[in-house]
Design an enzyme around this catalytic site. Structure first.
Site, PDB file in Angstrom:
ATOM      1  N   GLU A 177     -69.204 -45.899  46.970  1.00 13.65           N
ATOM      2  CA  GLU A 177     -70.005 -46.319  48.117  1.00 13.65           C
ATOM      3  C   GLU A 177     -69.223 -46.240  49.436  1.00 13.65           C
ATOM      4  O   GLU A 177     -69.006 -47.233  50.116  1.00 13.65           O
ATOM      5  CB  GLU A 177     -70.539 -47.736  47.876  1.00 13.65           C
ATOM      6  CG  GLU A 177     -71.538 -47.760  46.724  1.00 13.65           C
ATOM      7  CD  GLU A 177     -72.054 -49.136  46.374  1.00 13.65           C
ATOM      8  OE1 GLU A 177     -73.258 -49.252  46.071  1.00 13.65           O
ATOM      9  OE2 GLU A 177     -71.271 -50.095  46.400  1.00 13.65           O
TER      10      GLU A 177
ATOM     11  N   GLU B 110     -74.036 -46.541  37.741  1.00 10.25           N
ATOM     12  CA  GLU B 110     -74.443 -47.941  37.736  1.00 10.25           C
ATOM     13  C   GLU B 110     -75.949 -48.000  37.492  1.00 10.25           C
ATOM     14  O   GLU B 110     -76.709 -47.252  38.100  1.00 10.25           O
ATOM     15  CB  GLU B 110     -74.128 -48.645  39.069  1.00 10.25           C
ATOM     16  CG  GLU B 110     -72.655 -48.786  39.384  1.00 10.25           C
ATOM     17  CD  GLU B 110     -72.401 -49.467  40.726  1.00 10.25           C
ATOM     18  OE1 GLU B 110     -73.286 -50.231  41.186  1.00 10.25           O
ATOM     19  OE2 GLU B 110     -71.329 -49.241  41.315  1.00 10.25           O
TER      20      GLU B 110
END
Length: 1018
Positions: A445, A509
């Site tokens: 991220e 994820e």
């Protein structure tokens, strides 16, 4: 005075006097010592963990003058345990954020208020020969630090979760030496260490000292390269010494204690590289983690040294757009793991890591992503040994820039390139000998940009044998796989279908394991198994990051963001694991184990005892696995058998006939065949008879259709008392009291004892779960679902010779809503004290503002708290919801009311038992059956829903003076929408017509099962 860039803000500095990164290994004096693989037996090793002296400051500039000097007085300073984080020890401020930086974004500068810890330790050096060097190793320091030895600046380093080594030989003397380490909470590195976790600082991993020969081996790397058939592998070994004096190395390869091969390697200018073919070695994979030991032996001026390495022969590649290990396509059932411990924060020891890995293996997890940084080197040793595929992730995340409007602020900035590349290169150089590592991750991220391309190229230069992953690379330009996170099922199916010439896909994820849940994992598993391009995923995440403390009652509770006054904070968003902070498995972990089961059982013809066993392992043959068979009729064992499975190869199926007497079984009611697959022998991670997975099937011909028995008249005649506001129906067996004002059953007594304190009322509400967080506002403030009220329309009754009927009609709605339900409660009471409740709900849809989804449609009632034992026939024994119920087989279960509670760190709706046919409550003497007309879900607790919502921590749930029973016509599933997929359509409760019918009556405890098969009234 103009501010100058400080050392801990200078992005041009990677480190000062820090030694080059290299593989982790240890040197031994003999092969016997080398076989132990213990640091304590290695040459020149000293562990410096323990009590150091400590000085805490609010800024580095506040450091006392001469703090680094050898004679600086430290006697009066505080003690600090190393390794640890100073916030855990009471210094500075505990602070949790998911995305946000805890300071203004102005890279590379950090605040002047920069908490700083200075650590002091006196080191005694007894002797140091001319050919020896002292290497000081810090395995993890957050976030940057300066090292001083006897007043001299010996080094500087950053990157919190990678080791930093310094040659301190020239700074030390024989005798006492002062080590001083000044650690900065914030540095320029903090901008790329914005991971979702507590902001914790200090020397949080071990500190080690090595006395080494100045000519010793410094680095070694091993590769295993397959032939085209993955039978023979080339063992490629390279390395470097600190000088050019060593001329040869003897390499010996062992499998267990047996020597497999031995060969010499010539050393030229301090370096060596050799390739040697190994014929048909046993291969390493996560299911069969075959390891070999490689000894490298050499002489240093007559002193022998042996360096042992554990190696695995395996290849990880993308062939035909598939991720393959040793030529075979693999599927990842993974989990993301932080270093997290309830008492020590980010400091974890060997036992902690071993516990995690054993649990992962026990729960069928085969892969782990080291989110979001390199773990302690021991963790990878354990993954090698126990068998887990690893995505090793660089210590890199700058998520907070997403909120600035320029997510790529530093990721696409060439001035930061060296910082990014340094983190990738040092990770690879440390960890590249581990066979468990099958992918390198560039971080998490952090937007996108040129610096990731530079990282990818740097990694490939060092190691071309593994894949590289980065989720932020939406075009897979610098990623060998296409990875996404929290991708919704519809989009995931599009990715699965779009496979032609495309890179393989993984979900790095998904299944956000926050609070009650995650739900809907079965649908993900089915979809990923359906399309070859989809090769699995990694649940977020392994463990709740709660910090352990005790409340005023002495009970253990766990704190989360905001509990320390930290702001801004993401509160309990750090409580999102499959295991609770103490490593107790959550219901979500049990469900995940079942969803990812490697052995899937299907009915073929159960009437003939035929089933099909599907082996979903990628490598393992099921030969020898024990299949335990139990045939039961509502808890009564009819017969049982153990059998050993025949050969069923990986990805193969076999139909078998179970050795059970189906004709005999069919003579019983509600017969279920329970199958359990067990390990026949002890394994590394579990003992003999460890359950791999389980399944159960109903023998359809034995399904019970509950009958209505003849009405008895054992009690006296009914007495009706119409008292205006109250209507009483009674005889010598019971008393029922109804409110004619509110249209409710106020009380029901049996033989003079009150069993129902408050009768059933419709509820549409449940205590908000974490996965409801994006629906909560509409539910509470738009549709006012917490505020439903029943408006009375009519109360009538009818008395016959055998029963009394009370009929109550109502309208259910809530604040300022046009939609609702017409309700008809039909109470039928028999002379012998049975109470039958038949509730009809008819939907009313008016207006345009109508909720698409309700938390539930059910009824809640209050029972006598003395009846503290509960038995039920339904799913158990743990909780289940309609999208999390596969792990809980239908059976007869018994618990106390207190044990029906799931103790989530953040209290919320919990404890549902799905698909239940009946339940009973009992005390030590007698029992009451609550028999269901259909199968329903129910929860039963010693507190009300409002108490769950008021309690923010364990131990704070206010107990009620009664038992609260909720019977659900339907309750919505739990989903994963705290950060993932919403409740899927089949698991959503919508406004619809409904019917709930159940009956309460006193029974003999010993006849529970037989009584459950019938109703006293229709």
């Amino acid at each position: 005075m103009r501010r100058e860039m400080k050392r801990w803000e200078d992005i041009r500095i990677m480190g000062i006097n820090r030694l080059p990164a290299h593989a982790d290994f240890y040197r031994y004096e003999s092969k016997e010592n080398a076989q132990t693989f213990t640091k304590e037996n290695s040459i020149g090793y000293t562990l410096l963990d323990g009590v150091w002296k400590f000085l805490f400051l609010n800024a580095p500039e506040l450091s006392p003058k001469g703090f680094e000097k050898e004679d600086f007085s430290i006697d009066s300073l505080d003690d600090m345990e190393v390794p640890s984080s100073w916030q855990i020890k009471g210094y500075g401020n505990m602070h949790y954020t998911d995305v946000l930086y805890p300071f203004a974004i102005n890279p590379p500068f950090v605040p002047q208020e920069n908490p700083t810890g200075i650590y002091f330790r006196d080191l005694v050096v007894s002797d140091l020969a001319d050919d020896e060097a002292l290497i000081l190793k810090f395995n993890g320091v957050d976030s940057a630090f300066d090292l001083y030895v006897n007043g001299q600046h010996a080094g500087f380093s950053k990157v919190s979760r990678l080791p930093s080594e310094f040659d301190i030989t020239e700074f030390v003397k024989v005798g006492s030496n002062r080590l001083t380490v000044r650690v900065y909470q914030f540095s320029d590195g903090t901008y790329i260490e914005d991971q979702d976790m507590w902001w914790l600082s200090g020397i949080f991993r071990s500190v080690e000292l090595f006395k080494i020969n100045k000519e010793t081996l410094w680095d070694v790397h091993v590769e295993t390269l397959p032939d085209e058939n993955y039978e023979n592998f080339t063992l490629k070994i390279g390395g470097a010494f600190l000088t050019d004096q060593v001329k040869d190395v003897v390499a010996t390869l062992y499998h267990h204690d047996k020597q497999v091969d031995q060969f010499d390697m010539e050393v030229v200018d301090g370096k060596f590289e050799v390739s040697k073919v190994q014929e048909k070695p046993l291969l390493w994979n996560a299911e069969e983690p075959n390891l070999y030991t490689l000894h490298l032996e050499y002489n240093l001026l007559g002193e022998k040294e042996v360096v042992p390495l554990r190696i695995g022969f395996r290849a990880i590649e993308v062939n035909d757009n598939e991720i393959r290990v040793n030529g075979k396509r693999v599927f990842f059932n993974g989990v993301n793991r932080h270093d997290a411990h309830a008492k020590t924060g980010r400091t974890v020891n060997y036992e902690d890591m071993l516990q995690d890995i054993k649990m992962m293996k026990q729960f069928n997890i085969n892969a782990v992503r080291t989110a979001h940084y390199p773990n302690n080197d021991v963790f990878y040793d354990l993954c090698d040994e126990y068998g887990l595929y690893v995505i090793d992730e660089a210590d890199l995340e700058c998520h907070g820039f997403e909120n600035t409007g320029n997510y790529n602020w530093i990721s696409d900035n060439e001035l930061w390139e060296k910082q990014y590349v340094d983190r990738a290169v040092r990770m690879v150089q440390r960890d590249r000998n581990h066979p468990s590592i099958i992918m390198w991750s560039l971080g998490n991220e952090s937007g996108a940009g040129r610096n990731f391309t530079a990282m990818y190229n740097a990694i490939k230069t060092i190691d071309s044998t593994r894949l590289v992953h980065y989720e932020g690379d939406r075009n897979a330009a610098y990623s060998d796989v296409y990875t996404t996170m929290y991708t919704r099922l519809n989009k995931l199916e599009e990715i699965g279908k779009d496979s032609e010439g495309k890179k393989p896909h993984i979900l790095c994820e998904y299944g956000h394991a926050m609070g009650t849940g995650p739900g809907g994992l079965t649908e993900y598993q089915q979809l990923m198994r359906k399309y070859p391009r989809l090769q699995g995923g990694f649940i977020w995440e392994w463990c709740d990051h709660g910090i352990e403390t005790t409340n005023d009652k002495g009970e253990i509770v766990y704190l989360y963001g905001g509990d320390y006054g930290d702001f801004p904070t993401n509160t309990n968003f750090c409580i999102d694991g499959l295991v609770f902070p103490d490593r107790t498995p959550s219901p979500g972990l049990w469900e995940y184990k079942k969803v990812i089961e490697p052995i899937v059982t299907e009915e073929v013809n159960l009437a003939e005892g035929e089933i099909r066993i599907n082996n979903l392992y990628d490598f393992r043959n099921l030969s020898g696995v024990t299949l335990r068979i139990e045939v039961k009729s509502i808890g009564t064992l009819i017969e049982s058998h153990d059998m050993q499975l025949p050969s069923i190869g990986a990805h193969e199926s076999l139909a078998i006939t179970l050795p059970v007497d189906i004709v005999k079984a069919a003579q019983h009611d509600d017969v279920r065949i329970y199958l359990s697959y067990l390990e026949t022998e002890d394994t590394l991670y579990a003992g003999k008879n460890h359950e791999i997975t389980k399944e159960s099937f109903l023998l359809a011909s034995t399904k019970i259709e509950k009958e209505v028995r003849s009405i008895t008249s054992s009690g006296s005649d009914f007495v009706i008392k119409d008292e205006g506001a109250l209507l009483k129906v009674e005889n010598d067996q019971f008393e029922a009291v109804f409110s004619t004002v509110y249209g409710t059953l106020e009380s029901f007594k049996s033989e003079g004892e009150e069993i129902i304190n408050k009768g059933p009322e419709v509820t549409l509400w449940r205590a908000i779960i974490d996965n409801d967080m994006y629906k909560k506002d509409d539910w509470v403030n738009k549709y006012f679902l917490k505020n439903t009220k029943e408006q009375l329309a009519e109360v009538t009754y009818e008395v016959t010779a055998d029963f009394t009927d009370v009929k109550i009609t109502k309208f259910l709605s809530t604040v300022n809503q046009a939609w609702g339900f017409h309700l008809t409660y039909h109470y039928r009471l028999t002379k012998d004290g049975a109470l039958n409740i038949d509730l009809q709900g008819e939907k009313v849809l008016r207006g345009h503002e109508i909720p698409e989804m309700l938390p539930r449609i059910g009824v809640t009632m209050h029972l006598n708290e003395d009846y503290n034992k509960v038995s039920w026939y339904g799913r158990g024994d743990s909780e289940s919801y309609q999208d999390t119920k596969r792990s809980q087989p239908i059976g007869l279960y018994n618990k106390t009311i207190q044990d029906m509670h799931t103790d989530y760190v953040y209290p919320q709706e919990n404890g549902s038992r799905c698909d239940s046919s009946f339940l009973a409550v009992a005390n030590d003497k007698q029992a009451y059956l609550i028999n269901f007309k259909e199968t329903y879900d129910f929860t039963i607790h010693d507190y009300e829903t409002s108490a769950l919502e008021e309690a923010k921590h364990r131990g704070n749930i206010k107990k009620s003076p009664f038992t609260v029973l909720t019977i659900d016509y339907k309750q919505s599933g739990v989903g994963s929408n705290s950060c993932g997929e919403e409740q899927l359509p089949p698991y959503r409760t919508v406004i619809e017509d409904f019917n709930l019918q159940f009956e309460l009556r006193k029974i003999d405890k010993s006849s529970l099962v037989e009584e459950s098969k019938v109703f006293a009234v229709q």
